[in-house]
Design a protein around this motif. Sequence first.
Motif, PDB file in Angstrom:
ATOM      1  N   THR A  39       0.853  -1.189   0.000  1.00 26.76           N
ATOM      2  CA  THR A  39       0.000   0.000   0.000  1.00 26.76           C
ATOM      3  C   THR A  39       0.886   1.235   0.000  1.00 26.76           C
ATOM      4  OG1 THR A  39      -1.718  -1.181   1.204  1.00 26.76           O
ATOM      5  CG2 THR A  39      -1.820   1.228   1.267  1.00 26.76           C
ATOM      6  N   LYS A  40       0.543   2.234  -0.800  1.00 26.47           N
ATOM      7  CA  LYS A  40       1.359   3.445  -0.942  1.00 26.47           C
ATOM      8  C   LYS A  40       0.741   4.620  -0.187  1.00 26.47           C
ATOM      9  CE  LYS A  40       4.121   1.696  -4.143  1.00 26.47           C
ATOM     10  NZ  LYS A  40       5.504   1.471  -4.002  1.00 26.47           N
ATOM     11  N   PHE A  41       1.635   5.434   0.369  1.00 24.13           N
ATOM     12  CA  PHE A  41       1.258   6.679   1.035  1.00 24.13           C
ATOM     13  C   PHE A  41       2.127   7.783   0.459  1.00 24.13           C
ATOM     14  CE2 PHE A  41       0.354   3.324   4.090  1.00 24.13           C
ATOM     15  CZ  PHE A  41      -0.945   3.633   4.459  1.00 24.13           C
ATOM     16  N   SER A  42       1.540   8.964   0.265  1.00 19.39           N
ATOM     17  CA  SER A  42       2.275  10.080  -0.332  1.00 19.39           C
ATOM     18  C   SER A  42       2.472  11.213   0.658  1.00 19.39           C
ATOM     19  CB  SER A  42       1.517  10.625  -1.542  1.00 19.39           C
ATOM     20  OG  SER A  42       1.417   9.630  -2.530  1.00 19.39           O
ATOM     21  N   ALA A  43       3.667  11.811   0.587  1.00 19.94           N
ATOM     22  CA  ALA A  43       4.009  12.988   1.389  1.00 19.94           C
ATOM     23  C   ALA A  43       4.706  13.954   0.451  1.00 19.94           C
ATOM     24  CB  ALA A  43       4.898  12.625   2.556  1.00 19.94           C
ATOM     25  N   GLY A  44       3.943  14.884  -0.088  1.00 23.84           N
ATOM     26  CA  GLY A  44       4.516  15.799  -1.069  1.00 23.84           C
ATOM     27  C   GLY A  44       4.935  15.036  -2.303  1.00 23.84           C
ATOM     28  N   GLU A  45       6.200  15.164  -2.673  1.00 23.75           N
ATOM     29  CA  GLU A  45       6.710  14.485  -3.863  1.00 23.75           C
ATOM     30  C   GLU A  45       7.187  13.068  -3.567  1.00 23.75           C
ATOM     31  OE1 GLU A  45       9.593  16.891  -5.880  1.00 23.75           O
ATOM     32  OE2 GLU A  45       8.317  18.669  -5.768  1.00 23.75           O
ATOM     33  N   SER A  49       5.877   2.956   0.399  1.00 23.96           N
ATOM     34  CA  SER A  49       5.029   1.785   0.616  1.00 23.96           C
ATOM     35  C   SER A  49       4.934   1.586   2.126  1.00 23.96           C
ATOM     36  CB  SER A  49       5.631   0.541  -0.044  1.00 23.96           C
ATOM     37  OG  SER A  49       6.807   0.125   0.629  1.00 23.96           O
ATOM     38  N   ALA A  50       3.932   0.853   2.556  1.00 18.21           N
ATOM     39  CA  ALA A  50       3.794   0.559   3.983  1.00 18.21           C
ATOM     40  C   ALA A  50       5.046  -0.155   4.488  1.00 18.21           C
ATOM     41  CB  ALA A  50       2.546  -0.290   4.222  1.00 18.21           C
TER      42      ALA A  50
END
Length: 85
Positions: A39-45, A49-50
């Motif tokens: 599962t992917k999470f984004s923080a700005g650019e 993945s988890a």
Amino acid sequence: MSDAEADLREELTAAFEDADYPVTSMTSLLPELSRGPMTKFSAGERTYSAMELAKLLSGHEEFPYEDVEGLVDDVIAGLKAEGEL
């Protein structure tokens, strides 16, 4: 709070708000993730993945977590400590 932090906080809260608290380990959070450890999470650019988050945050987590807010706060604090956010 930066936009990246706010966005990541929102994503993490949505992913983990329905977990069965208290949460005692990272592995107990896996069922909450749509794609498991990938599962992917984004923080700005940046996108994590988890599995990547778990590696980055090793040593920063303080299980058990009684609620989603405490969990998300520690994830954000851990990323800041690692210079990732």
